[in-house]
Enzyme design. Structure first.
Site, PDB file in Angstrom:
ATOM      1  N   ASP A 195      36.141  -3.732   2.564  1.00 56.04           N
ATOM      2  CA  ASP A 195      35.680  -5.095   2.279  1.00 56.04           C
ATOM      3  C   ASP A 195      35.422  -5.821   3.593  1.00 56.04           C
ATOM      4  O   ASP A 195      36.104  -5.578   4.589  1.00 56.04           O
ATOM      5  CB  ASP A 195      36.724  -5.855   1.464  1.00 56.04           C
ATOM      6  N   ASP A 221      30.996  -5.027  -4.738  1.00 59.58           N
ATOM      7  CA  ASP A 221      31.698  -5.983  -5.608  1.00 59.58           C
ATOM      8  C   ASP A 221      30.735  -7.030  -6.145  1.00 59.58           C
ATOM      9  O   ASP A 221      30.800  -7.412  -7.320  1.00 59.58           O
ATOM     10  CB  ASP A 221      32.820  -6.675  -4.832  1.00 59.58           C
TER      11      ASP A 221
END
Length: 209
Positions: free
Chosen positions: A150, A169
Site C-alpha cells: 500500500d 483497492d
C-alpha cells in the site's frame, strides 16, 4: 409440438467485443497497479512507513506500508485466507460473465473488469511475487514478504487518517460501489408486472354488478 422439444429460444452468444473490453480494462488496471507499486517501493525508506511525500500537504500523499490483511488492513494476518478468496473470485468473475452470459451488459462487463484488476493486483502481492523482503528491525527481517503493498495516504487531519491503500483497492471499491448503485437503480421486472397480474384466486368481476 413434438414431445421433448424445448420451446425456449436459444441463449444469445456473448459478443467477442465484450471479451476484448473485459480483458483490456482488467489488463490496464492491473498494469497501472503493479507499475505504480514497483515505482513507489523502489524509493528510499520504502518499507519503513516513516516518510510521507505529500502531494497535498496535510491531506494526501505517498506513504508505503505492507498490509497482511484485506482491503484497508481488515483481517490483519490472514494472508492465506484472502489469497484463496482472491483465487476463487478470479475464476468466478469470468465464468459468470461469459459462461453465465452476464457480459451482455456493458456496464457489468466493465465494472467486473475493474474488480478483476483489483483482485489480481493484490493477489500478486499476497503470493509474494514482488520479491520484497522484510526490512531490518522487523520481527520477520530478511524473510519473503507475503503482503499487499500500500502507498496512497489520505487524511482529513492528523487525528483522522484513512488506512493506506493502493490502486487495486481503489478499483475494488469503485467496482463494488458501482454494482451496489446499479442494483439499487435497476428496475425489477417482477415488481413492474405485479400490478397487472390478477391472483388466480381472485374472482372475476360480475358483468351485471
Amino acid at each position: 409440438m413434438s414431445k421433448g422439444l424445448d420451446p425456449r429460444p436459444p441463449a444469445r452468444r456473448v459478443p467477442a467485443s465484450r471479451g476484448v473490453a473485459f480483458a483490456a480494462v482488467a489488463a490496464a488496471g492491473l498494469a497501472a497497479d503493479l507499475v505504480s507499486k514497483a515505482i513507489v517501493f523502489d524509493w528510499p525508506a520504502k518499507l519503513t512507513g516513516e516518510v510521507v511525500y505529500w502531494w497535498w500537504p496535510g491531506y494526501a500523499g505517498i506513504q508505503t506500508s505492507l498490509n497482511q490483511g484485506a482491503l484497508f488492513g481488515i483481517g490483519h494476518g490472514a494472508v492465506g485466507v484472502f489469497a484463496a478468496v482472491s483465487v476463487v473470485a478470479a475464476i468466478a468473475i469470468p465464468v459468470w460473465l461469459f459462461y453465465g452470459r452476464a457480459a451482455h451488459d456493458w456496464w457489468l462487463t466493465v465494472t467486473l473488469a475493474l474488480v478483476m484488476a483489483g483482485v489480481l493486483g493484490n493477489l500478486y502481492d499476497r503470493l509474494g511475487l514482488h520479491g520484497e523482503v522484510w526490512p531490518d528491525g522487523h520481527p520477520l527481517a530478511g524473510r519473503q514478504v507475503y503482503a499487499v503493498r500500500d502507498w496512497i495516504l489520505w487524511q482529513l487531519n492528523d487525528q483522522w487518517r484513512w488506512p493506506n491503500f493502493n490502486l487495486a483497492d481503489a478499483f475494488l471499491v469503485v467496482g463494488a460501489g458501482t454494482l451496489l448503485v446499479r442494483a439499487w437503480l435497476e428496475p425489477h421486472p417482477e415488481a413492474e408486472r405485479a400490478p397487472a397480474q390478477r391472483p388466480a384466486s381472485e374472482p372475476a368481476e360480475s358483468a351485471t354488478a
